[in-house]
Scaffold this motif. Structure first.
Motif, PDB file in Angstrom:
ATOM      1  N   ARG A   1      35.183  59.868 -68.300  1.00 14.81           N
ATOM      2  CA  ARG A   1      34.902  61.105 -67.581  1.00 14.81           C
ATOM      3  C   ARG A   1      33.405  61.154 -67.347  1.00 14.81           C
ATOM      4  O   ARG A   1      32.630  60.789 -68.235  1.00 14.81           O
ATOM      5  N   GLY A   2      33.011  61.578 -66.152  1.00 16.56           N
ATOM      6  CA  GLY A   2      31.602  61.602 -65.821  1.00 16.56           C
ATOM      7  C   GLY A   2      31.151  62.952 -65.311  1.00 16.56           C
ATOM      8  O   GLY A   2      31.964  63.771 -64.883  1.00 16.56           O
ATOM      9  N   GLN A   3      29.846  63.160 -65.372  1.00 16.75           N
ATOM     10  CA  GLN A   3      29.255  64.394 -64.861  1.00 16.75           C
ATOM     11  C   GLN A   3      27.832  64.102 -64.420  1.00 16.75           C
ATOM     12  O   GLN A   3      27.096  63.361 -65.065  1.00 16.75           O
ATOM     13  N   GLN A   4      27.485  64.659 -63.286  1.00 24.40           N
ATOM     14  CA  GLN A   4      26.109  64.642 -62.809  1.00 24.40           C
ATOM     15  C   GLN A   4      25.820  66.050 -62.315  1.00 24.40           C
ATOM     16  O   GLN A   4      26.353  66.477 -61.279  1.00 24.40           O
ATOM     17  N   GLY A   5      25.016  66.786 -63.073  1.00 20.36           N
ATOM     18  CA  GLY A   5      24.788  68.185 -62.735  1.00 20.36           C
ATOM     19  C   GLY A   5      26.115  68.927 -62.737  1.00 20.36           C
ATOM     20  O   GLY A   5      26.906  68.770 -63.658  1.00 20.36           O
ATOM     21  N   PRO A   6      26.393  69.687 -61.676  1.00 29.53           N
ATOM     22  CA  PRO A   6      27.640  70.447 -61.638  1.00 29.53           C
ATOM     23  C   PRO A   6      28.852  69.611 -61.205  1.00 29.53           C
ATOM     24  O   PRO A   6      29.974  70.105 -61.205  1.00 29.53           O
ATOM     25  N   PHE A   7      28.645  68.353 -60.853  1.00 27.47           N
ATOM     26  CA  PHE A   7      29.725  67.512 -60.333  1.00 27.47           C
ATOM     27  C   PHE A   7      30.376  66.715 -61.458  1.00 27.47           C
ATOM     28  O   PHE A   7      29.692  66.074 -62.254  1.00 27.47           O
ATOM     29  N   THR A   8      31.693  66.790 -61.526  1.00 29.53           N
ATOM     30  CA  THR A   8      32.430  66.062 -62.556  1.00 29.53           C
ATOM     31  C   THR A   8      33.512  65.221 -61.912  1.00 29.53           C
ATOM     32  O   THR A   8      33.961  65.501 -60.795  1.00 29.53           O
ATOM     33  N   TRP A   9      33.933  64.178 -62.621  1.00 26.78           N
ATOM     34  CA  TRP A   9      34.977  63.299 -62.123  1.00 26.78           C
ATOM     35  C   TRP A   9      35.639  62.596 -63.304  1.00 26.78           C
ATOM     36  O   TRP A   9      35.124  62.589 -64.417  1.00 26.78           O
ATOM     37  N   VAL A  10      36.803  62.007 -63.022  1.00 31.90           N
ATOM     38  CA  VAL A  10      37.508  61.175 -63.989  1.00 31.90           C
ATOM     39  C   VAL A  10      37.698  59.818 -63.331  1.00 31.90           C
ATOM     40  O   VAL A  10      38.220  59.737 -62.217  1.00 31.90           O
ATOM     41  N   THR A  11      37.255  58.761 -64.013  1.00 30.76           N
ATOM     42  CA  THR A  11      37.441  57.409 -63.503  1.00 30.76           C
ATOM     43  C   THR A  11      38.690  56.827 -64.132  1.00 30.76           C
ATOM     44  O   THR A  11      38.848  56.827 -65.357  1.00 30.76           O
ATOM     45  N   LEU A  12      39.574  56.350 -63.269  1.00 30.82           N
ATOM     46  CA  LEU A  12      40.833  55.739 -63.696  1.00 30.82           C
ATOM     47  C   LEU A  12      40.874  54.292 -63.226  1.00 30.82           C
ATOM     48  O   LEU A  12      40.110  53.892 -62.347  1.00 30.82           O
ATOM     49  N   ALA A  13      41.807  53.537 -63.786  1.00 33.17           N
ATOM     50  CA  ALA A  13      42.107  52.196 -63.291  1.00 33.17           C
ATOM     51  C   ALA A  13      43.566  52.182 -62.866  1.00 33.17           C
ATOM     52  O   ALA A  13      44.427  52.733 -63.563  1.00 33.17           O
ATOM     53  N   ASP A  14      43.851  51.576 -61.711  1.00 34.18           N
ATOM     54  CA  ASP A  14      45.235  51.436 -61.261  1.00 34.18           C
ATOM     55  C   ASP A  14      45.935  50.384 -62.137  1.00 34.18           C
ATOM     56  O   ASP A  14      45.309  49.815 -63.040  1.00 34.18           O
ATOM     57  N   PRO A  15      47.218  50.103 -61.923  1.00 36.79           N
ATOM     58  CA  PRO A  15      47.925  49.150 -62.784  1.00 36.79           C
ATOM     59  C   PRO A  15      47.321  47.739 -62.827  1.00 36.79           C
ATOM     60  O   PRO A  15      47.581  46.991 -63.766  1.00 36.79           O
ATOM     61  N   GLU A  16      46.493  47.365 -61.842  1.00 35.94           N
ATOM     62  CA  GLU A  16      45.840  46.055 -61.872  1.00 35.94           C
ATOM     63  C   GLU A  16      44.369  46.146 -62.266  1.00 35.94           C
ATOM     64  O   GLU A  16      43.647  45.161 -62.231  1.00 35.94           O
TER      65      GLU A  16
ATOM     66  N   ASN B   1      41.922  48.170 -60.854  1.00 31.75           N
ATOM     67  CA  ASN B   1      40.983  48.632 -59.828  1.00 31.75           C
ATOM     68  C   ASN B   1      40.618  50.086 -60.095  1.00 31.75           C
ATOM     69  O   ASN B   1      41.498  50.910 -60.329  1.00 31.75           O
ATOM     70  N   GLU B   2      39.329  50.394 -60.035  1.00 30.39           N
ATOM     71  CA  GLU B   2      38.873  51.739 -60.351  1.00 30.39           C
ATOM     72  C   GLU B   2      39.039  52.712 -59.190  1.00 30.39           C
ATOM     73  O   GLU B   2      38.974  52.333 -58.026  1.00 30.39           O
ATOM     74  N   LEU B   3      39.239  53.969 -59.550  1.00 31.18           N
ATOM     75  CA  LEU B   3      39.210  55.076 -58.607  1.00 31.18           C
ATOM     76  C   LEU B   3      38.703  56.286 -59.374  1.00 31.18           C
ATOM     77  O   LEU B   3      38.869  56.366 -60.588  1.00 31.18           O
ATOM     78  N   CYS B   4      38.039  57.181 -58.676  1.00 30.49           N
ATOM     79  CA  CYS B   4      37.546  58.412 -59.292  1.00 30.49           C
ATOM     80  C   CYS B   4      38.274  59.592 -58.697  1.00 30.49           C
ATOM     81  O   CYS B   4      38.441  59.681 -57.471  1.00 30.49           O
ATOM     82  N   LEU B   5      38.683  60.492 -59.557  1.00 30.78           N
ATOM     83  CA  LEU B   5      39.265  61.758 -59.104  1.00 30.78           C
ATOM     84  C   LEU B   5      38.181  62.801 -59.216  1.00 30.78           C
ATOM     85  O   LEU B   5      37.620  63.043 -60.294  1.00 30.78           O
TER      86      LEU B   5
END
Length: 139
Positions: free
Chosen positions: A117-132, A134-138
């Motif tokens: 899980r990440g945060q930069q100032g007021p912005f937050t996200w969750v980094t996931l990996a798909d079944p293989e 590959n990263e994606l951020c929500l």
């Protein structure tokens, strides 16, 4: 001058990964054209080993694609021989807003893995990996 483009994922198993991303994003898998594939094989333009069967349909072995249902957006998944070994240098940011935690639960139930899980100032996200992997951020 502007250009159209598609995003391409290298992967070990294109058709299941394309199906995973189609469900994850609410996009549509591109349909296969079995008659075209059979004609290409019959004419010697392709070989039987260039094809496979996925979910009962004849498909090209090396790739599968998904499309945004209302735009020209397209993502291609192509077969590569080597496994993923390092962090992606490019990834998709998927904007889900207030549904983020529900989407994390849904995607992990589908086989994704929470990386951090990440945060930069007021912005937050969750980094996931798909079944293989590959990263994606929500966001």
């Amino acid at each position: 001058m502007t250009y159209d483009f598609q995003v391409t994922f290298d992967c070990a198993d294109p058709h299941p990964l394309a199906a995973w991303w189609a469900e994850a994003l609410g996009w549509t898998p591109e349909p296969t054209d079995e008659a075209f594939i059979r004609r290409m094989v019959a004419e010697g333009q392709a070989r039987e080993e260039d094809t496979t069967t996925y979910r009962g349909a004849l498909v090209w072995k090396v790739g599968a694609a998904i499309r945004h249902p209302e735009s020209a957006g397209r993502v291609l998944f192509q077969l590569v021989p080597e496994p993923k070994t390092v962090k992606n240098r490019v990834h998709l940011d998927v904007r889900v807003g207030e549904r983020r935690e529900a989407e994390v639960e849904r995607l992990t139930a589908m086989g994704a893995k929470v990386l951090h899980r990440g945060q930069q100032g007021p912005f937050t996200w969750v980094t996931l990996a798909d079944p293989e992997g590959n990263e994606l951020c929500l966001q």
